[in-house]
Design an enzyme around this catalytic site. Structure first.
Site: not given
Length: 590
Positions: A250, A329, A357
């Site tokens: 990254k 979540e 969600r």
């Protein structure tokens, strides 16, 4: 139609001007492709630092995305990025480079894949862990599909539900695992540990993907164009789902991102003038740390967003009292229910758009048991540049359906602290604290308080009662002053708890001729709807007119511009209230 003429030399300038750049990519030589990768990184650094957006994740997928477009024929072969914030290079390689100057601006390119933007974007996949389910469905519908899963998305439970089905499928799906070891922070849990083991053993040790029945190719250096392309071509030959494990870095190629070990410049903000107040998120983190020091029962949970939700100070002071569950979540909320059943008071810190969600868990695991769980919803209301999937405009309307749940909306930093204190002291049921993205406005002092309700100003005449939700209080005060100059008396009050609304508001309503509410959530089923019901149930014969956002998906743009467009700035509120008042005086219907 004749084939496009390939430029004599493939470079970034010619690629950005080419409406079908993939054709040129397939003709390019390795040296040209390596040079192009470097140019793409330079372009991304300049463009994203100027416009704001996700930088580190896109720097990490440059070679991978080039290889994908050389091997697969988009849009005939569907490419799905999970999460979608790693799709900037994909946009550049599908003819959208000339539009990049308007990235994340109103009317410009979305920061995520967008079906309305290009036929190369299959879905606006900005929430994590959904691509494999899309891929399973697309394959069953007869579409060739490649799913690029990365940035921690594999920690989400939905990924594993999809893998459970894909592993026994006889339809071709290429699953590209973009393994950069992180989401915002290093990938947590056993999944992250297993991927690290695969990297360390070069894929020769125990392998979960093979155990599930997937052919597995890798691990491959995701920055070696030749190796990635060879692996993708091999995967394309399979007639069933196959996993291609690419290891990437990254922030690759940009030294500040590589050295930023916190999140490798996951995202950067658009440069601009500093806000006048502290960031809402920062204030929350500071107040929560103070409360945790006082209350040993307070614990916190995050879904792979420790820093963005303000939990880092608490994690540094009390590391054993902060739990990062990864991008999960649903699990975060159900685990919070378990913590509450065990006698603790969990605080679940999550972006408003991501809590949707886990609505089943909020309703049936927390609400049904009336458990003392506090949900802190950052980025509530209009978030701005991240667009339709990230606006936190649905939370009040959805959460009002949960019996026994209370929702607080602080108007400023001072009320954030006091409302958070009330929330974590409530052991009778679930509580919610919601606040927007950005800087908190200057603290507003109440001129009177009635129960939980703060009156911020009294009108010179008892004409209109304006009831505002959260930070729209400051906007409401400006509108009230403008209306007073036009001869309309406006009292402004802040209920602080927007659900259920304190009956004191109905008492105030009875002293006025018109009630108007203002909220930065959807108007249908929102805070104003609840207040109208309260007034009606109290038998107060005063019309109530809710103002808010329409129940439709709103495009990206600045928060201020979107609120202005929907009449939720001071000018808009002034105009709406004056129109309603004039209509009422003329005997028309409100």
């Amino acid at each position: 139609m004749s084939a496009p003429i390939r430029p004599a030399h493939l470079d970034l300038e010619s690629l950005l001007e080419d409406p079908t750049p993939a054709a040129s990519l397939r003709c390019a030589q390795p040296a040209e492709l390596r040079a192009l990768a470097g140019e793409l990184r330079e372009f991304l650094v300049e463009a994203v630092c100027r416009a704001g957006g996700h930088l580190g994740s896109n720097l990490g997928v440059v070679e991978l995305t080039i290889a994908l477009h050389r091997v697969f024929d988009s849009p005939r072969e569907s490419l799905i990025f999970d999460t979608g914030h790693q799709s900037y290079v994909h946009k550049l390689l599908t003819g959208r480079g000339r539009d990049f100057d308007a990235l994340r601006e109103a009317g410009g390119l979305s920061g995520y894949p967008s079906r309305t933007e290009s036929e190369h974007d299959v879905a606006e996949n900005s929430h994590a862990s959904t691509a494999l389910s899309y891929a399973d469905g697309l394959a069953r519908a007869g579409r060739p599909v490649v799913a690029v899963v990365g940035d921690g998305a594999l920690t989400g439970g939905l990924c594993w539900e999809a893998l459970n089905n894909l592993a026994t499928s006889d339809r071709p799906v290429v699953i590209v695992l973009n393994d950069n070891g992180r989401s915002y922070d290093p990938t947590v849990g056993a999944v992250g540990r297993h991927l690290a083991d695969l990297r360390d053993t070069a894929g020769t040790g125990p392998n979960l993907f093979r155990a599930l029945g997937f052919p597995y190719l890798g691990p491959i250096d995701g920055h070696d164009l030749t190796a990635v392309e060879e692996a993708l071509r091999a995967a394309k030959e399979f007639t069933r789902p196959v996993v291609v494990h690419c290891v990437t870095g990254k922030g690759r190629g940009y030294r500040p991102a590589e050295l930023d070990l916190a999140d490798h410049l996951h995202a950067v903000s658009r440069p601009g003038p500093a806000g006048s107040g502290a960031q809402w998120t920062t204030v929350f983190g500071e107040r929560l740390l103070e409360l945790a020091a006082e209350r040993p029962r307070v614990v916190a949970l995050t879904a792979a967003m420790l820093r963005p939700t303000g939990l880092l100070p608490l994690a540094e002071a009390f590391p054993e009292r902060v739990i990062d569950v990864g991008i999960a979540e649903q699990h975060a909320v159900a685990a919070a229910a378990g913590l509450a059943l065990g006698g603790l008071h969990p605080v679940v810190a999550v972006y408003s758009t991501f809590l949707t969600r886990a609505m089943d868990q909020v309703l049936m695991d927390v609400g049904l048991h009336r458990l003392p769980v506090t949900f802190v919803l950052d980025r509530a209301g209009v978030t701005g540049e991240d667009g339709a999937s990230h606006h936190g405009m649905w939370d009040i309307a959805l959460l009002r359906t949960v019996p026994g749940l209370r929702i607080a909306a602080p108007r400023d930093a001072g009320t954030l602290g006091s409302l958070l204190r009330q929330a974590v002291a409530d052991d009778e049921g679930p509580t919610v604290l919601r606040f927007p993205k950005g800087s908190a406005p200057a603290d507003l002092t109440a001129v009177d308080s009635r129960g939980d309700v703060d009156v911020l100003r009294f009108g010179k005449r008892p004409d209109v009662l304006l009831v505002t939700a959260g930070p729209l209080a400051a906007t409401g005060l400006r509108a009230a002053v403008a209306l007073e100059h036009r001869g309309i008396g406006v009292t402004v009050c802040d209920p602080r708890w927007v659900h259920p609304v304190d009956p004191a508001v109905a008492e105030l309503a009875a002293k006025h001729q018109l009630v108007v509410t203002a909220e930065d959530g959807v108007r249908g089923g929102g805070f104003g709807t609840g207040l109208a019901q309260l007034v009606a149930d109290a038998g107060v014969p005063v019309p109530v007119h809710p103002l808010g956002l329409p129940s439709r998906f709103l495009a990206h743009g600045s928060r201020a511009a979107i609120l202005r467009e929907h009449g939720l700035d001071a000018t808009g509120l002034t105009a709406s209230i004056q129109h309603l008042w004039t209509t009422a005086e003329l005997g028309g219907e409100l």
